[in-house]
Scaffold this motif. Structure first.
Motif, PDB file in Angstrom:
ATOM      1  N   ASN A   1       0.910  -1.262   0.043  1.00  0.00           N
ATOM      2  CA  ASN A   1       0.128  -0.136   0.073  1.00  0.00           C
ATOM      3  C   ASN A   1       0.954   1.105   0.091  1.00  0.00           C
ATOM      4  O   ASN A   1       0.471   2.070  -0.569  1.00  0.00           O
ATOM      5  N   LEU A   2       1.883   1.418   0.869  1.00  0.00           N
ATOM      6  CA  LEU A   2       2.726   2.426   0.910  1.00  0.00           C
ATOM      7  C   LEU A   2       3.587   2.675  -0.512  1.00  0.00           C
ATOM      8  O   LEU A   2       3.765   3.828  -0.837  1.00  0.00           O
ATOM      9  N   ARG A   3       3.986   1.450  -1.001  1.00  0.00           N
ATOM     10  CA  ARG A   3       4.642   1.592  -2.185  1.00  0.00           C
ATOM     11  C   ARG A   3       3.680   2.327  -3.128  1.00  0.00           C
ATOM     12  O   ARG A   3       4.282   2.956  -4.002  1.00  0.00           O
ATOM     13  N   SER A   4       2.639   1.762  -3.468  1.00  0.00           N
ATOM     14  CA  SER A   4       1.747   2.131  -4.430  1.00  0.00           C
ATOM     15  C   SER A   4       1.445   3.693  -4.208  1.00  0.00           C
ATOM     16  O   SER A   4       1.045   4.401  -5.151  1.00  0.00           O
ATOM     17  N   GLU A   5       1.493   4.304  -2.934  1.00  0.00           N
ATOM     18  CA  GLU A   5       1.358   5.543  -2.782  1.00  0.00           C
ATOM     19  C   GLU A   5       2.570   6.373  -3.039  1.00  0.00           C
ATOM     20  O   GLU A   5       2.571   7.865  -2.655  1.00  0.00           O
ATOM     21  N   GLY A   6       3.652   5.862  -3.435  1.00  0.00           N
ATOM     22  CA  GLY A   6       4.797   6.749  -3.664  1.00  0.00           C
ATOM     23  C   GLY A   6       5.818   6.999  -2.733  1.00  0.00           C
ATOM     24  O   GLY A   6       6.593   7.812  -2.506  1.00  0.00           O
ATOM     25  N   ILE A   7       5.434   6.146  -1.365  1.00  0.00           N
ATOM     26  CA  ILE A   7       6.425   6.452  -0.217  1.00  0.00           C
ATOM     27  C   ILE A   7       7.537   5.787  -0.481  1.00  0.00           C
ATOM     28  O   ILE A   7       7.736   4.571  -0.913  1.00  0.00           O
ATOM     29  N   PRO A   8       8.872   6.562  -0.088  1.00  0.00           N
ATOM     30  CA  PRO A   8      10.207   5.844  -0.493  1.00  0.00           C
ATOM     31  C   PRO A   8      10.520   4.517   0.267  1.00  0.00           C
ATOM     32  O   PRO A   8      10.095   4.646   1.451  1.00  0.00           O
ATOM     33  N   GLU A   9      11.099   3.748  -0.352  1.00  0.00           N
ATOM     34  CA  GLU A   9      11.355   2.194   0.303  1.00  0.00           C
ATOM     35  C   GLU A   9      12.256   2.676   1.527  1.00  0.00           C
ATOM     36  O   GLU A   9      11.813   1.843   2.507  1.00  0.00           O
ATOM     37  N   ALA A  10      12.988   3.619   1.536  1.00  0.00           N
ATOM     38  CA  ALA A  10      13.860   3.852   2.879  1.00  0.00           C
ATOM     39  C   ALA A  10      12.937   4.238   4.257  1.00  0.00           C
ATOM     40  O   ALA A  10      13.732   3.914   5.292  1.00  0.00           O
ATOM     41  N   ARG A  11      11.702   4.666   3.780  1.00  0.00           N
ATOM     42  CA  ARG A  11      10.891   5.027   4.993  1.00  0.00           C
ATOM     43  C   ARG A  11      10.187   4.078   5.675  1.00  0.00           C
ATOM     44  O   ARG A  11       9.541   4.061   6.506  1.00  0.00           O
ATOM     45  N   ILE A  12      10.076   2.877   4.655  1.00  0.00           N
ATOM     46  CA  ILE A  12       9.221   1.550   5.065  1.00  0.00           C
ATOM     47  C   ILE A  12      10.079   0.359   5.947  1.00  0.00           C
ATOM     48  O   ILE A  12      11.008   0.102   5.242  1.00  0.00           O
ATOM     49  N   ASP A  13       9.339   0.214   7.091  1.00  0.00           N
ATOM     50  CA  ASP A  13      10.203  -1.031   7.473  1.00  0.00           C
ATOM     51  C   ASP A  13       9.140  -2.139   8.298  1.00  0.00           C
ATOM     52  O   ASP A  13       8.283  -1.547   8.961  1.00  0.00           O
ATOM     53  N   PHE A  14       9.064  -3.318   7.622  1.00  0.00           N
ATOM     54  CA  PHE A  14       8.274  -4.258   8.059  1.00  0.00           C
ATOM     55  C   PHE A  14       8.819  -4.780   9.249  1.00  0.00           C
ATOM     56  O   PHE A  14       9.692  -5.622   9.273  1.00  0.00           O
ATOM     57  N   VAL A  15       7.987  -4.628  10.436  1.00  0.00           N
ATOM     58  CA  VAL A  15       8.341  -5.183  11.640  1.00  0.00           C
ATOM     59  C   VAL A  15       7.409  -6.146  12.149  1.00  0.00           C
ATOM     60  O   VAL A  15       7.741  -6.902  13.057  1.00  0.00           O
ATOM     61  N   GLY A  16       6.174  -6.421  11.758  1.00  0.00           N
ATOM     62  CA  GLY A  16       5.487  -7.287  12.404  1.00  0.00           C
ATOM     63  C   GLY A  16       4.313  -6.391  13.112  1.00  0.00           C
ATOM     64  O   GLY A  16       4.137  -5.363  13.290  1.00  0.00           O
TER      65      GLY A  16
END
Length: 369
Positions: free
Chosen positions: A158-173
């Protein structure tokens, strides 16, 4: 040693307290920081706030903004102004917000406008329904936050599709699972279920509070009548949210529920008491977000009385189903298969729903500081 990091951790409404607690405890264990616990004061009565703090081993908040109730605009505006003043008096290095309530967005906005870095716990959840205030809060908070901690892989997409840079996204659970595992011994030892005379695996737990279900008297009447019919075969325990109780009383429906021998109406429960009820349930009927996740983790069938969910992973796992009020009776009957232990044993938990999400959040914070 470097300077001590100043961190504000925002607690607002009861659904968020279970997400705040594991982050608070992980920060205390794993990080050298000056941690300030800030309560917006949105839920200010003992049942909706203080009991949860005690259950979750949280201290009294360092600051209570005293926002109280009001319209969405009033709550958001008062919180934004109050938190801005707090940050002027003592500027944090990071503001950590959780979930999707009005204070989540308000504190994220106040911090962002002051150049304070923002971390968002439970980022990326989307229902695609902008009529839900929580959806607006989620989207806008994610847009301004510097670090987005996601609970599931669909949230990342969802975040990627909204243009959020990968560096700001952290999958933690999922931090909700951290809280459950931390509190599991107390939950299993609690006597709430026994005190209500409920037999493990032989009753339903009901929670309702969303305006779409409780504000329309006709829809609420449909739900009340259906719960009455369900309770003839399956006992129901129903902790009643204060807002829901007011709507039931206003529509003249509370007495109808009380007249049903198979329905036990309770006051709002603390976390330990409520989870003792939920872990022993045959099925959950709800419009809550968190319960969709908890039942998925516990392999308990859940019927969610909503048209959409921001937690689609619970649907793909097969434990949760979206239903309309008029479909509820048939759906309860259809879900009776889930009492089979083989069905429960076959359910698999989503990745990183393992009780260690808060630890990964703290490690992420260290890497980005």
């Amino acid at each position: 040693m470097g300077a001590v990091l100043k961190i504000d951790l925002i607690a607002a409404a009861r659904p968020n307290f279970m997400k705040v607690a594991p982050v608070y405890h992980a920060l205390r264990r794993q990080m050298r920081c000056d941690l300030r616990l800030v309560h917006s004061g949105q839920h200010y009565d003992a049942n909706m706030s203080q009991t949860f703090f005690q259950d979750l081993a949280l201290p009294d908040p360092d600051i209570n903004l005293g926002v109280g109730s009001g319209t969405h605009a009033e709550q958001t505006g008062r919180t934004l102004m109050a938190y801005e003043r707090l940050c002027i008096d003592r500027r944090p290095d990071w503001t950590i917000v959780v979930g999707d309530v009005n204070a989540t967005l308000a504190c994220a906005l106040a911090a962002t406008k002051m150049g304070i870095r923002v971390g968002h716990v439970e980022s990326g959840l989307r229902s695609r329904d902008r009529s839900m205030p929580e959806e607006v809060n989620r989207v806008l908070t994610d847009a301004v936050a510097d670090l987005l901690w996601t609970p599931s892989s669909d949230a990342n997409e969802n975040l990627r599709s909204e243009g959020i840079p990968e560096a700001r996204i952290d999958f933690v659970g999922n931090v909700m699972i951290d809280t459950f595992e931390f509190m599991r011994p107390r939950i299993e030892a609690a006597s709430t279920r026994a005190d209500q005379g409920l037999v493990f695996g032989s009753y339903a737990v009901v929670t309702l509070h969303r305006p779409s279900n409780v504000d329309d008297p006709a829809r609420l009447a449909t739900l009340v009548n259906t719960l009455g019919r369900i309770s003839a075969d399956l006992p129901i325990v129903f902790p009643v949210h204060p807002r829901t109780r007011a709507r039931l009383e206003g529509a003249g429906l509370l007495s109808r529920l009380r007249a049903c021998a198979g329905i036990r109406l309770l006051e709002p429960q603390g976390y330990v008491s409520f989870m003792n009820l939920l872990t022993g349930a045959a099925i959950a009927i709800t419009d809550s977000g968190g319960m969709q996740e908890e039942t998925t983790y516990l392999s308990i069938p859940c019927l969610t009385i909503r048209d959409t969910t921001e937690r689609p992973v619970t649907l793909t796992q097969g434990t949760n189903q979206l239903v309309r009020a008029e479909q509820l009776l048939d759906a309860v009957h259809a879900a009776s298969f889930a009492a089979d232990e083989s069905w429960r044993a076959a359910q698999k938990r989503p990745p990183l729903w393992d009780g260690h999400a808060a630890e990964r959040i703290v490690e992420s914070l260290k890497r980005h500081t």
